[in-house]
Design an enzyme around this catalytic site. Structure first.
Site, PDB file in Angstrom:
ATOM      1  N   LYS A 107       0.937  -1.565   0.245  1.00 41.53           N
ATOM      2  CA  LYS A 107      -0.159   0.213   0.331  1.00 41.53           C
ATOM      3  C   LYS A 107       0.445   1.345   0.164  1.00 41.53           C
ATOM      4  CE  LYS A 107      -4.480   1.078   0.702  1.00 41.53           C
ATOM      5  NZ  LYS A 107      -5.450  -0.199  -0.087  1.00 41.53           N
TER       6      LYS A 107
HETATM    7  N1  GLU Z   1      -7.210   0.286  -3.260  1.00 40.49           N
HETATM    8  C1  GLU Z   1      -7.638  -0.653  -4.291  1.00 40.49           C
HETATM    9  C2  GLU Z   1      -8.301  -2.222  -2.821  1.00 40.49           C
HETATM   10  O1  GLU Z   1      -7.897  -1.836  -1.425  1.00 40.49           O
HETATM   11  C3  GLU Z   1      -7.624  -1.266  -5.204  1.00 40.49           C
HETATM   12  C4  GLU Z   1      -6.032  -2.075  -4.956  1.00 40.49           C
HETATM   13  C5  GLU Z   1      -5.369  -2.244  -5.995  1.00 40.49           C
HETATM   14  O2  GLU Z   1      -6.285  -2.909  -7.051  1.00 40.49           O
HETATM   15  O3  GLU Z   1      -4.461  -3.139  -6.211  1.00 40.49           O
HETATM   16  O4  GLU Z   1      -8.307  -3.665  -2.460  1.00 40.49           O
END
Ligand code: GLU
Length: 421
Positions: A107
């Site tokens: 993240k």
């Molecule tokens: N931000 C989204 C999540 O928390 C998508 C993450 C992604 O597609 O890599 O799942």
């Protein structure tokens, strides 16, 4: 652990420890999963439109790369810090493992309110952030995506910056891109669609059907809440309330979802929406509505020990990451509320991100029918697996989802072993 102290991180850790106890997982494996593999902190100096320079703090946390490259969004939000980003990276590890993707968990984030910046400033911020974390990301290393406060335009800038540095167009470096620069059909609606699929699976499990009497309240009418509302309304459900940070709209007869979406496209917030029969209520009142389905689809920790006793919904679908604190999960599960856990319920986004990454690497693109069908199949399999684990271990769905994910991680980590031995 002084660096990781946020409530979200503590909750993620507690979920992991509960799963370990319930399934008797190897403590040596769990010990490794408590910490991120790598956490990068960067400074992002940006020249603002008035000529002054301001430094923003940014992060990319790679929690685990056992199953494949890191995967997870980039958040632009004033609350971003190392601990929250680490917790969210950890949740991505479990999310990807649970739904069987060959991806790890990561993240990123920048502590900023994107609404305070002009488009030019936002572009400069995104590009400098991409440059700073550039050495650590890439199609085989770590693949970012949108999250709160970022969108496909930000992903296009990120992809362009990375591609400029490397001298060729790299489609596999981020997902959630616009279609014309290698994005995937169905990606924008995927998270919300996945939430709607999961609500259907839960209804099947409870031997119930979604009808025009099924009432739904959605906390957070954004990237996740909107497509979930559209899908559920198409199936006949009555969307009685939706909200953003300004207010919640309520109509017991059901809101006109498409009309509200059109309104938000133009006016951005809900507070000026005026239609006959539509009342304004607070976000707290929305959460407490006596509805069949409640979808918290905004941010983490909205249902806590302070307000858990006011909740009247029969089914809660966690569209956001960590919208229920651990006390709320325990209290509501014990009360018989069916909770669809975040790492399952909102996994649609990362599943279609995975399809986008695969399409980018193969330079071959799928049609939308194939995307949605494959998304549905993957989520259905994962949902059944979580239900099986809940039956087997006689635990709640949140714990069951963690157990299913942990089992996959444990198997892979044992096979790969611990370097250097
Ligand atoms: N931000 C989204 C999540 O928390 C998508 C993450 C992604 O597609 O890599 O799942």
């Amino acid at each position: 652990m002084p660096l990781y102290h946020s409530p979200l991180y503590n909750d993620a850790l507690a979920q992991l420890e509960t799963a370990q106890e319930v399934m008797g997982a190897d403590p040596n494996i769990v010990e490794r999963l408590k910490y991120p593999k790598r956490a990068i902190q960067v400074s992002i100096p940006v020249r603002l439109d008035d000529g002054t320079v301001r430094c923003f703090e940014g992060y990319r946390v790679q929690h685990s790369m056992t199953l494949g490259p890191g995967k997870g969004g980039i958040r632009f939000h004033p609350h971003v810090d190392l601990s929250e980003t680490t917790a969210l990276a950890m949740l991505m590890t479990f999310k990807c493992a649970l739904v069987g993707l060959p991806l790890g968990g990561a993240k990123g984030g920048v502590k900023v309110n994107p609404n305070d910046l002009s488009r030019q400033e936002l572009q400069a911020l995104t590009r400098r952030y991409a440059m700073e974390i550039g050495p650590f990301v890439g199609p085989d290393k770590d693949v970012p995506a949108p999250d709160i406060g970022t969108d496909r335009q930000a992903m296009a800038w990120f992809m362009d910056t990375y591609s400029q540095i490397h001298g060729y167009a790299s489609h596999g470096v981020v997902t959630g891109k616009p279609i014309s620069v290698g994005g995937s059909l169905g990606r924008e609606a995927a998270t919300g669609k996945g939430v709607a699929y999961c609500v259907n699976f839960a209804y099947d499990k409870m031997d119930k059907e979604i009808t025009h009497k099924t009432t739904v309240a959605i906390h957070g009418f954004g990237k996740v809440g909107m497509p979930a509302a559209v899908d559920l309304a198409e199936q006949g459900a009555k969307i009685v309330s939706v909200s953003d940070y300004t207010c919640a709209l309520y109509d017991e007869k059901g809101l006109n979802v498409l009309d509200i979406i059109e309104f938000v496209k133009e006016k951005h917030t809900l507070d000026q929406y005026e239609r006959e029969g539509v009342k304004k209520i607070t976000n707290e009142e929305l959460l407490a509505l006596d509805v069949d389905v409640l979808i918290p689809a905004a941010i983490d920790s909205v249902i806590t020990k302070e307000n858990m006793k006011t909740i009247n919904a029969k089914l809660i679908a966690e569209g956001a990451n960590g919208p229920l604190t651990k006390e709320a999960v325990k209290y509501l599960s014990d009360k018989g509320v069916f909770i669809i856990p975040d790492i399952l319920c909102n996994a649609g986004g990362v599943i279609v991100s995975y399809f986008e990454w695969v399409q980018g690497l193969a330079h071959f693109f799928w049609d939308e029918e194939q995307i949605n069908r494959t998304l549905h199949n993957i989520l259905k399999t994962a949902f059944s697996e979580v239900v099986r684990k809940a039956d087997h271990y006689k635990c709640d769905m949140k714990t069951a989802a963690m157990c299913a994910a942990l089992a996959k991680l444990e198997a892979a980590m044992k096979l790969r072993g611990l370097f250097p031995g």
